[in-house]
Design a protein around this motif. Structure first.
Motif, mmCIF file in Angstrom:
data_model
loop_
_atom_site.group_PDB
_atom_site.id
_atom_site.type_symbol
_atom_site.label_atom_id
_atom_site.label_comp_id
_atom_site.label_asym_id
_atom_site.label_seq_id
_atom_site.Cartn_x
_atom_site.Cartn_y
_atom_site.Cartn_z
ATOM 1 N N GLY A 106 -7.096 -15.200 10.703
ATOM 2 C CA GLY A 106 -7.591 -16.576 10.717
ATOM 3 C C GLY A 106 -9.086 -16.584 10.520
ATOM 4 O O GLY A 106 -9.674 -15.580 10.097
ATOM 5 N N TYR A 107 -9.694 -17.691 10.825
ATOM 6 C CA TYR A 107 -11.113 -17.872 10.516
ATOM 7 C C TYR A 107 -12.006 -17.828 11.753
ATOM 8 O O TYR A 107 -13.202 -17.730 11.647
ATOM 9 C CB TYR A 107 -11.315 -19.187 9.770
ATOM 10 C CG TYR A 107 -10.484 -19.254 8.516
ATOM 11 C CD1 TYR A 107 -10.973 -18.730 7.329
ATOM 12 C CD2 TYR A 107 -9.202 -19.794 8.530
ATOM 13 C CE1 TYR A 107 -10.207 -18.767 6.176
ATOM 14 C CE2 TYR A 107 -8.430 -19.837 7.383
ATOM 15 C CZ TYR A 107 -8.935 -19.325 6.216
ATOM 16 O OH TYR A 107 -8.177 -19.346 5.074
ATOM 17 N N GLY A 108 -11.399 -17.994 12.928
ATOM 18 C CA GLY A 108 -12.212 -17.990 14.137
ATOM 19 C C GLY A 108 -11.401 -17.408 15.266
ATOM 20 O O GLY A 108 -10.629 -16.475 15.062
ATOM 21 N N GLY B 274 5.804 -23.964 2.140
ATOM 22 C CA GLY B 274 5.478 -24.572 3.429
ATOM 23 C C GLY B 274 4.556 -25.759 3.230
ATOM 24 O O GLY B 274 3.920 -25.887 2.184
ATOM 25 N N ALA B 275 4.465 -26.590 4.261
ATOM 26 C CA ALA B 275 3.672 -27.825 4.175
ATOM 27 C C ALA B 275 2.181 -27.505 4.065
ATOM 28 O O ALA B 275 1.762 -26.355 4.263
ATOM 29 C CB ALA B 275 3.934 -28.665 5.422
ATOM 30 N N ASN B 276 1.378 -28.518 3.791
ATOM 31 C CA ASN B 276 -0.080 -28.360 3.807
ATOM 32 C C ASN B 276 -0.508 -27.810 5.154
ATOM 33 O O ASN B 276 -0.045 -28.273 6.191
ATOM 34 C CB ASN B 276 -0.783 -29.714 3.624
ATOM 35 C CG ASN B 276 -0.676 -30.203 2.198
ATOM 36 O OD1 ASN B 276 -0.291 -29.456 1.312
ATOM 37 N ND2 ASN B 276 -1.015 -31.462 2.001
ATOM 38 N N ASP C 216 -2.237 -18.527 -6.479
ATOM 39 C CA ASP C 216 -2.308 -19.692 -5.592
ATOM 40 C C ASP C 216 -2.283 -20.992 -6.393
ATOM 41 O O ASP C 216 -3.224 -21.268 -7.138
ATOM 42 C CB ASP C 216 -3.595 -19.608 -4.748
ATOM 43 C CG ASP C 216 -3.495 -20.427 -3.474
ATOM 44 O OD1 ASP C 216 -2.532 -21.212 -3.338
ATOM 45 O OD2 ASP C 216 -4.377 -20.287 -2.605
ATOM 46 N N GLU C 217 -1.211 -21.734 -6.249
ATOM 47 C CA GLU C 217 -1.077 -23.069 -6.846
ATOM 48 C C GLU C 217 -1.381 -23.111 -8.345
ATOM 49 O O GLU C 217 -2.254 -23.877 -8.775
ATOM 50 C CB GLU C 217 -2.033 -24.059 -6.154
ATOM 51 C CG GLU C 217 -1.820 -24.209 -4.683
ATOM 52 C CD GLU C 217 -0.656 -25.122 -4.343
ATOM 53 O OE1 GLU C 217 0.033 -25.611 -5.263
ATOM 54 O OE2 GLU C 217 -0.430 -25.328 -3.149
ATOM 55 N N PRO C 218 -0.680 -22.317 -9.140
ATOM 56 C CA PRO C 218 -0.989 -22.329 -10.575
ATOM 57 C C PRO C 218 -0.735 -23.681 -11.227
ATOM 58 O O PRO C 218 -1.297 -23.952 -12.298
ATOM 59 C CB PRO C 218 -0.059 -21.255 -11.156
ATOM 60 C CG PRO C 218 1.031 -21.101 -10.170
ATOM 61 C CD PRO C 218 0.427 -21.395 -8.824
ATOM 62 N N GLY D 284 -0.596 -22.248 6.073
ATOM 63 C CA GLY D 284 -1.236 -20.931 6.058
ATOM 64 C C GLY D 284 -0.996 -20.136 4.785
ATOM 65 O O GLY D 284 -1.300 -18.940 4.727
ATOM 66 N N LYS D 285 -0.509 -20.796 3.750
ATOM 67 C CA LYS D 285 -0.148 -20.086 2.503
ATOM 68 C C LYS D 285 -1.384 -19.468 1.838
ATOM 69 O O LYS D 285 -1.394 -18.293 1.469
ATOM 70 C CB LYS D 285 0.560 -21.048 1.533
ATOM 71 C CG LYS D 285 1.768 -21.741 2.150
ATOM 72 C CD LYS D 285 2.456 -22.673 1.178
ATOM 73 C CE LYS D 285 1.625 -23.849 0.705
ATOM 74 N NZ LYS D 285 1.257 -24.809 1.784
ATOM 75 N N THR D 286 -2.423 -20.304 1.680
ATOM 76 C CA THR D 286 -3.653 -19.804 1.050
ATOM 77 C C THR D 286 -4.288 -18.721 1.918
ATOM 78 O O THR D 286 -4.768 -17.700 1.408
ATOM 79 C CB THR D 286 -4.639 -20.974 0.828
ATOM 80 O OG1 THR D 286 -4.054 -21.850 -0.136
ATOM 81 C CG2 THR D 286 -5.986 -20.501 0.331
HETATM 82 P P1 ATP Z 1 -2.661 -26.217 1.537
HETATM 83 O O1 ATP Z 1 -1.409 -26.353 0.781
HETATM 84 O O2 ATP Z 1 -3.165 -27.494 2.110
HETATM 85 O O3 ATP Z 1 -3.723 -25.390 0.861
HETATM 86 P P2 ATP Z 1 -1.990 -23.878 3.105
HETATM 87 O O4 ATP Z 1 -0.598 -23.665 3.556
HETATM 88 O O5 ATP Z 1 -2.477 -23.080 1.962
HETATM 89 O O6 ATP Z 1 -2.221 -25.415 2.850
HETATM 90 P P3 ATP Z 1 -4.300 -22.907 4.495
HETATM 91 O O7 ATP Z 1 -5.235 -23.444 3.470
HETATM 92 O O8 ATP Z 1 -4.066 -21.458 4.558
HETATM 93 O O9 ATP Z 1 -2.886 -23.629 4.372
HETATM 94 O O10 ATP Z 1 -4.777 -23.448 5.902
HETATM 95 C C1 ATP Z 1 -4.156 -23.066 7.127
HETATM 96 C C2 ATP Z 1 -5.026 -23.511 8.287
HETATM 97 O O11 ATP Z 1 -6.268 -22.808 8.240
HETATM 98 C C3 ATP Z 1 -5.338 -24.973 8.310
HETATM 99 O O12 ATP Z 1 -5.262 -25.428 9.629
HETATM 100 C C4 ATP Z 1 -6.765 -25.040 7.808
HETATM 101 O O13 ATP Z 1 -7.459 -26.124 8.374
HETATM 102 C C5 ATP Z 1 -7.340 -23.730 8.297
HETATM 103 N N1 ATP Z 1 -8.392 -23.230 7.380
HETATM 104 C C6 ATP Z 1 -8.259 -23.029 6.057
HETATM 105 N N2 ATP Z 1 -9.407 -22.554 5.525
HETATM 106 C C7 ATP Z 1 -10.294 -22.475 6.545
HETATM 107 C C8 ATP Z 1 -11.660 -22.066 6.652
HETATM 108 N N3 ATP Z 1 -12.331 -21.601 5.581
HETATM 109 N N4 ATP Z 1 -12.235 -22.117 7.865
HETATM 110 C C9 ATP Z 1 -11.566 -22.546 8.957
HETATM 111 N N5 ATP Z 1 -10.276 -22.940 8.920
HETATM 112 C C10 ATP Z 1 -9.642 -22.921 7.746
#
Ligand code: ATP
Length: 239
Positions: free
Chosen positions: A14-16, A38-40, A163-165, A43-45
């Motif tokens: 994670g980030y923190g 998975g939804a927005n 990622d999201e092509p 955590g995919k990205t």
């Molecule tokens: P999306 O389809 O919206 O991109 P996702 O499934 O790819 O969604 P992530 O972008 O991985 O999801 O985000 C997962 C969690 O991590 C979210 O709660 C987001 O707010 C948090 N997050 C993403 N990037 C950062 C960052 N750079 N710093 C802090 N938190 C982040």
């Protein structure tokens, strides 16, 4: 399909202080396309960014062909055979198409094969050959996506993290890109971990899928079974 290429076990990152990914297990075989759904915010990205070393894992194991990848610097990942095409594409808009593509092979010692790979990318994407000397900023969204993908392919990756092509692209271009992935998988044994909002498209091209919710893997199955699982689709995939 042959042996395991990517093995992820117990991955937490994670980030923190609070992790985004919790105890994620995942396998990608050579010559396999695996969709991450998975939804927005699921955590995919973050998963792709952790696999390519942009986000540091706090626990777990990531291995490519049995070799540990944790701690490998992000710029060295490409040497190990991993290419990451991030959301938003990362094309260098001040450079020409040709310069962008050459960046993808700069690190390669086998110059002859780097040139061959460049020629192959021009064959795969004739529109890039036509625009070879044009600047990145002159390209349409679809062309930029092809350029980002082409640049990754010039490095002859074994595993593509994509990622999201389809982001911002016309359905016809998306279909073209997904068909190309299938072709590369079948012809060259390329493995792909594909993050895609358009779940139907992703499942039409993937062999298998994993579904993330709040950073946990909630299910994994063949793409065909995920498509047929109405309850799962309603609960996590929104259709
Ligand atoms: P999306 O389809 O919206 O991109 P996702 O499934 O790819 O969604 P992530 O972008 O991985 O999801 O985000 C997962 C969690 O991590 C979210 O709660 C987001 O707010 C948090 N997050 C993403 N990037 C950062 C960052 N750079 N710093 C802090 N938190 C982040």
């Amino acid at each position: 399909m042959t042996g395991k290429l990517l093995t992820v076990e117990g991955l937490t990152a994670g980030y923190g202080a609070a992790p985004v990914l919790h105890d994620v297990d995942l396998t990608v075989h050579q010559g396999e396309i695996v969709a991450v759904l998975g939804a927005n915010g699921a955590g995919k990205t973050t998963l792709l960014r952790t696999l390519s070393g942009l986000v540091t894992a706090t626990a777990g194991r990531i291995a490519l062909d049995g070799q540990d990848l944790r701690g490998v610097r992000v710029e060295r990942m490409v040497h190990r055979g991993i290419a990451h095409v991030p959301e938003g594409r990362g094309v260098v808009t001040e450079l020409t198409v040709d310069e962008n593509l050459r960046l993808g092979g700069l690190w390669r010692r086998d110059r002859a094969d780097a040139r061959r790979a460049l020629d192959e990318v021009y064959q795969l994407f004739p529109v890039l050959a036509q625009r070879r000397d044009g600047a990145g900023h002159q390209l349409s969204g679809g062309e930029r996506q092809m350029l980002a993908l082409g640049r990754a392919l010039v490095g002859r990756p074994r595993l593509l993290l994509l990622d999201e092509p389809s982001l911002g692209l016309a359905p016809r271009i998306t279909a073209q890109i997904l068909a190309l992935l299938r072709d590369l998988r079948d012809r060259t044994g390329l493995a792909v971990l594909l993050v895609e909002q358009n779940v139907r498209s992703a499942l039409s091209v993937a062999d298998r899928g994993v579904v993330l919710s709040l950073g946990h893997v909630v299910t994994r199955n063949t793409a065909a079974d995920l498509r047929d699982d109405t309850a799962l689709r309603h609960a996590y995939l929104g259709f």
